[in-house]
Design a protein around this motif. Structure first.
Motif, PDB file in Angstrom:
ATOM      1  N   MET A 108      12.395   9.636  -1.148  1.00  0.00           N
ATOM      2  CA  MET A 108      11.357   8.650  -1.466  1.00  0.00           C
ATOM      3  C   MET A 108      11.258   7.585  -0.374  1.00  0.00           C
ATOM      4  SD  MET A 108       9.372   9.132  -3.939  1.00  0.00           S
ATOM      5  CE  MET A 108       8.677   7.479  -3.880  1.00  0.00           C
ATOM      6  N   VAL A 109      12.396   7.203   0.184  1.00  0.00           N
ATOM      7  CA  VAL A 109      12.377   6.239   1.284  1.00  0.00           C
ATOM      8  C   VAL A 109      11.605   6.817   2.467  1.00  0.00           C
ATOM      9  CG1 VAL A 109      13.771   5.024   3.000  1.00  0.00           C
ATOM     10  CG2 VAL A 109      14.495   5.056   0.609  1.00  0.00           C
ATOM     11  N   GLN A 110      11.879   8.074   2.804  1.00  0.00           N
ATOM     12  CA  GLN A 110      11.204   8.704   3.930  1.00  0.00           C
ATOM     13  C   GLN A 110       9.702   8.841   3.679  1.00  0.00           C
ATOM     14  OE1 GLN A 110      12.707   9.240   6.844  1.00  0.00           O
ATOM     15  NE2 GLN A 110      14.517   8.353   5.842  1.00  0.00           N
TER      16      GLN A 110
ATOM     17  N   ALA B 145       3.167   5.842  -2.732  1.00  0.00           N
ATOM     18  CA  ALA B 145       4.340   6.690  -2.958  1.00  0.00           C
ATOM     19  C   ALA B 145       4.716   6.775  -4.433  1.00  0.00           C
ATOM     20  CB  ALA B 145       5.527   6.159  -2.147  1.00  0.00           C
ATOM     21  N   MET B 146       4.789   5.609  -5.091  1.00  0.00           N
ATOM     22  CA  MET B 146       5.296   5.573  -6.464  1.00  0.00           C
ATOM     23  C   MET B 146       4.245   5.931  -7.501  1.00  0.00           C
ATOM     24  SD  MET B 146       8.446   4.819  -5.860  1.00  0.00           S
ATOM     25  CE  MET B 146       9.064   4.525  -7.522  1.00  0.00           C
ATOM     26  N   ASP B 147       3.020   5.424  -7.333  1.00  0.00           N
ATOM     27  CA  ASP B 147       1.991   5.572  -8.374  1.00  0.00           C
ATOM     28  C   ASP B 147       1.145   6.827  -8.211  1.00  0.00           C
ATOM     29  OD1 ASP B 147       2.328   3.064  -9.941  1.00  0.00           O
ATOM     30  OD2 ASP B 147       1.887   2.144  -8.022  1.00  0.00           O
ATOM     31  N   LEU B 148       0.974   7.286  -6.981  1.00  0.00           N
ATOM     32  CA  LEU B 148       0.139   8.469  -6.767  1.00  0.00           C
ATOM     33  C   LEU B 148       0.987   9.691  -6.423  1.00  0.00           C
ATOM     34  CD1 LEU B 148      -2.917   7.036  -4.786  1.00  0.00           C
ATOM     35  CD2 LEU B 148      -2.554   7.177  -7.249  1.00  0.00           C
ATOM     36  N   TYR B 149       1.751   9.611  -5.335  1.00  0.00           N
ATOM     37  CA  TYR B 149       2.463  10.810  -4.864  1.00  0.00           C
ATOM     38  C   TYR B 149       3.549  11.261  -5.848  1.00  0.00           C
ATOM     39  CZ  TYR B 149       4.788  14.037  -1.687  1.00  0.00           C
ATOM     40  OH  TYR B 149       5.330  15.161  -1.122  1.00  0.00           O
ATOM     41  N   ARG B 150       4.436  10.345  -6.217  1.00  0.00           N
ATOM     42  CA  ARG B 150       5.560  10.734  -7.089  1.00  0.00           C
ATOM     43  C   ARG B 150       5.094  11.143  -8.477  1.00  0.00           C
ATOM     44  NH1 ARG B 150      11.145   7.219  -7.797  1.00  0.00           N
ATOM     45  NH2 ARG B 150      12.492   8.995  -8.288  1.00  0.00           N
ATOM     46  N   ARG B 151       4.083  10.460  -9.008  1.00  0.00           N
ATOM     47  CA  ARG B 151       3.652  10.742 -10.384  1.00  0.00           C
ATOM     48  C   ARG B 151       2.654  11.891 -10.478  1.00  0.00           C
ATOM     49  NH1 ARG B 151       5.114  11.296 -13.824  1.00  0.00           N
ATOM     50  NH2 ARG B 151       3.914  10.408 -15.544  1.00  0.00           N
TER      51      ARG B 151
ATOM     52  N   LEU C  21       6.576   7.067   5.736  1.00  0.00           N
ATOM     53  CA  LEU C  21       5.436   7.809   6.278  1.00  0.00           C
ATOM     54  C   LEU C  21       4.115   7.216   5.793  1.00  0.00           C
ATOM     55  CD1 LEU C  21       6.692  11.505   5.987  1.00  0.00           C
ATOM     56  CD2 LEU C  21       6.295  10.205   8.079  1.00  0.00           C
ATOM     57  N   PHE C  22       4.082   6.820   4.517  1.00  0.00           N
ATOM     58  CA  PHE C  22       2.866   6.193   3.991  1.00  0.00           C
ATOM     59  C   PHE C  22       2.630   4.825   4.639  1.00  0.00           C
ATOM     60  CE2 PHE C  22       3.153   8.999   0.074  1.00  0.00           C
ATOM     61  CZ  PHE C  22       1.980   9.689   0.363  1.00  0.00           C
ATOM     62  N   THR C  23       3.705   4.094   4.920  1.00  0.00           N
ATOM     63  CA  THR C  23       3.564   2.814   5.621  1.00  0.00           C
ATOM     64  C   THR C  23       2.923   3.028   6.988  1.00  0.00           C
ATOM     65  OG1 THR C  23       5.564   1.973   4.533  1.00  0.00           O
ATOM     66  CG2 THR C  23       4.773   0.758   6.454  1.00  0.00           C
ATOM     67  N   LEU C  24       3.428   4.029   7.707  1.00  0.00           N
ATOM     68  CA  LEU C  24       2.864   4.360   9.020  1.00  0.00           C
ATOM     69  C   LEU C  24       1.393   4.766   8.896  1.00  0.00           C
ATOM     70  CD1 LEU C  24       3.171   4.932  12.061  1.00  0.00           C
ATOM     71  CD2 LEU C  24       4.004   7.226  11.447  1.00  0.00           C
TER      72      LEU C  24
ATOM     73  N   LEU D 216       0.831  -1.203   0.000  1.00  0.00           N
ATOM     74  CA  LEU D 216       0.000   0.000   0.000  1.00  0.00           C
ATOM     75  C   LEU D 216       0.868   1.256   0.000  1.00  0.00           C
ATOM     76  CD1 LEU D 216      -2.674  -1.185   2.596  1.00  0.00           C
ATOM     77  CD2 LEU D 216      -3.171  -0.553   0.223  1.00  0.00           C
ATOM     78  N   ALA D 217       1.909   1.236   0.837  1.00  0.00           N
ATOM     79  CA  ALA D 217       2.798   2.396   0.910  1.00  0.00           C
ATOM     80  C   ALA D 217       3.570   2.590  -0.390  1.00  0.00           C
ATOM     81  CB  ALA D 217       3.770   2.218   2.077  1.00  0.00           C
ATOM     82  N   SER D 218       4.094   1.510  -0.960  1.00  0.00           N
ATOM     83  CA  SER D 218       4.860   1.601  -2.207  1.00  0.00           C
ATOM     84  C   SER D 218       3.990   2.134  -3.340  1.00  0.00           C
ATOM     85  CB  SER D 218       5.411   0.228  -2.587  1.00  0.00           C
ATOM     86  OG  SER D 218       6.257  -0.270  -1.581  1.00  0.00           O
ATOM     87  N   THR D 219       2.768   1.618  -3.432  1.00  0.00           N
ATOM     88  CA  THR D 219       1.849   2.063  -4.490  1.00  0.00           C
ATOM     89  C   THR D 219       1.468   3.518  -4.308  1.00  0.00           C
ATOM     90  OG1 THR D 219       0.970  -0.178  -4.691  1.00  0.00           O
ATOM     91  CG2 THR D 219      -0.373   1.607  -5.590  1.00  0.00           C
TER      92      THR D 219
END
Length: 573
Positions: free
Chosen positions: A456-458, A439-445, A462-465, A434-437
């Motif tokens: 990106m790691v940080q 971060a990568m698919d919504l936030y970064r793009r 935060l999204f994992t938390l 959930l966090a990876s998706t």
């Protein structure tokens, strides 16, 4: 009896040490993860056996080990047909999905959809995943929590929070590598505990009742009917629903669900990824067969030992001080009478093998089922009058009841550790994905494209938390469905067919473009919701497994039609 009387110091020691060791080891082992490659893809270091066990652990949640034995206890071995599509799906994923993901070096499955279609299609698929997997993450925490709460008397909210926090600690710290490393050890605990439980059940059967005779007893009771080749939609689990609907569900889950895709994207090479998935495909059906067999042995055990009319201890507690108590007690006594009659019939069957006796055993089981159904009605009435949430369907309580009342000291703690390890392993995978998706698919793009690797790691941490906290909240407000293992698969089936169809359009329908797929996916999701509700309210008959097949076909047909119409308009212009 309080929880402290049920659990002795040996059980507490085994339980606490097992959970603490896994959390501390996972956190310590992955403390040096510095970049996105390490955090999201585990540094691409995973060997095939780690991938295979991690994939299995992600799917085999606490729900599997709580609900599946109860499913077999009540309904027999037919549920194993649900998994018949998994080996087929593994072969397809190894041939099509894995080489493509590896070649494109994607971090998430949905990255590919942008390169093939457009950003909005990638975003839509990611959002569909986040909705269904976000709900499922809460349920994987809630499932063991509510059952342990009811059986042991632990506070439900505190249990939800404890399970969630334990998972968050090492998942936030170590990312994908922490999930994979801990899952390997969690699966070791799980297999050890289940095998021990299986052999203890057999050892506690009456003298002279061997495993072979136990299977005969289960067969005479109609519990060993593994295959159903009927085409009836009235039967939820058949050979055909497993092969067709199950294949589409497994393709969607293992091929497009980031919680699974992320497990094998961490592999060292395409070969390691493929071997890990084949390992999962070969072992999945036997594993589920074995877990169902544990439930069958519990059923046989209770043919010779008194069982409650309803396995949920909260039910009897709440009924005790009501006007229904006498009726409920009468049902319990009638059930005990039937059990004594069945024991005589079973003895006769083992001596003679008479078909007439088999029919008598089945008739006695039907009478017992009717008594259990009457007990459920009483429980529902009491729950309504007291305005309480009391689960009358007790499938999820059968195995935990056996564990607490029949296993020796220490092993109770081990089996509770099995349940909590399974909950933690699945939830960790889900939070990680959930966090990876996000971060990568919504936030970064869609929000900030300028982030470097450390940032990106940080952000991902935060999204994992955040997803962990949300999963705990969902767990705290959730409520049991008819059967927990079915609830998770129902949620998946509402979304998975549509998402799989999007990926199949990307792979095999090269002329279809993003706009057609985007519109087709939205229309399909509305249709699938409608079909699910029509089935729930009895207006149509469409078991949830078929939603995967139907959703996949509908989105493909709609997208192809829309693209064809669009091309025709362009040609006319």
């Amino acid at each position: 009896m309080s929880v402290f009387e049920k659990l002795h110091w040996e059980d507490w020691t085994v339980l606490i040490l097992t959970l603490a060791t896994i959390v501390i080891y996972g956190t310590w082992k992955t403390r040096k993860n510095k970049n996105v490659q390490d955090y999201i893809k585990g540094g691409n270091e995973a060997k095939w056996w780690t991938i295979g066990l991690s994939v299995m652990a992600t799917q085999a949640s606490a729900i599997t080990f709580l609900s599946t034995p109860g499913q077999a206890f009540h309904s027999g071995m037919g549920f194993v047909q649900f998994y018949f599509g998994v080996p087929i799906a593994m072969v397809i994923i190894c041939m099509v999905f894995i080489p493509l993901y590896h070649r494109l070096k994607v971090y998430t499955a949905y990255e590919y959809l942008e390169s093939r279609f457009d950003l909005k299609t990638r975003t839509l698929a990611a959002i569909l995943f986040l909705i269904q997997r976000g709900l499922a993450a809460g349920i994987t925490i809630f499932a063991p929590a509510i059952i342990l709460s009811a059986v042991l008397g632990w506070n439900l909210t505190i249990l939800n929070i404890i399970i969630g926090i334990l998972v968050i600690i090492y998942t936030v710290s170590g990312g994908t590598k922490a999930v994979s490393i801990t899952q390997k050890h969690q699966m070791g605990v799980i297999f050890t505990g289940m095998f021990i439980a299986f052999f203890i059940i057999i050892s506690q059967l009456p003298e002279g009742i061997t495993f072979s005779k136990a299977l005969d007893i289960a067969g005479a009771s109609g519990k060993m009917e593994v295959l159903d080749f009927s085409f009836s939609l009235e039967n939820r689990y058949t050979f055909w629903s497993g092969i067709i609907g199950g294949t589409f569900l497994a393709l969607s889950y293992f091929g497009t669900d980031q919680s699974q895709v992320q497990r094998y994207l961490s592999g060292k090479s395409v070969k390691e990824m493929r071997m890990g998935m084949i390992f999962n495909g070969l072992l999945k059906v036997p594993m589920q067969f074995f877990i169902l067999m544990v439930g069958i042995m519990v059923f046989v055990f209770y043919q010779f030992n008194t069982s409650p009319i309803n396995f949920n201890p909260q039910a009897e507690t709440e009924i005790a001080n009501t006007s229904y108590y006498q009726s409920y007690s009468d049902l319990q006594r009638q059930q005990e009478t039937i059990q004594k009659e069945k024991q005589a019939l079973i003895t006769d069957y083992l001596e003679t093998g008479s078909d007439t006796t088999v029919e008598a055993i089945k008739a006695a089981n039907e009478d017992e089922s009717k008594l259990r159904a009457e007990a459920k009605l009483i429980i529902d009435k009491v729950a309504e009058e007291k305005d309480l949430k009391i689960e009358s369907n007790d499938k999820d309580y059968v195995f935990i009841h056996f564990i607490l009342n029949n296993l020796p000291r220490g092993l109770i703690g081990l089996l509770l550790a099995v349940i909590l390890c399974a909950a933690m392993s699945s939830t960790a995978s889900e939070l990680n994905a959930l966090a990876s998706t996000t971060a990568m698919d919504l936030y970064r793009r869609n929000v900030n494209r300028e982030l470097n690797g450390t940032q990106m790691v940080q952000v991902t941490k935060l999204f994992t938390l955040a997803w962990g906290i949300l999963a705990i909240i969902v767990a705290c407000v959730a409520y049991l469905a008819e059967n927990l293992i079915e609830l998770v698969n129902i949620i998946g089936s509402i979304f998975y067919g549509n998402v799989l169809g999007i990926f199949l359009l990307a792979f095999f329908f090269k002329f279809v473009r993003g706009n057609a797929v985007f519109v087709g996916a939205i229309i399909t999701q509305v249709i699938i919701f409608g079909l699910f509700l029509l089935n729930e309210f009895g207006h149509i008959t469409l078991p949830y497994l078929w939603l995967n097949f139907v959703g996949c076909i509908i989105v493909i047909v709609i997208a192809v039609l829309l693209q064809t119409l669009s091309r025709n308009k362009t040609d006319l212009a």
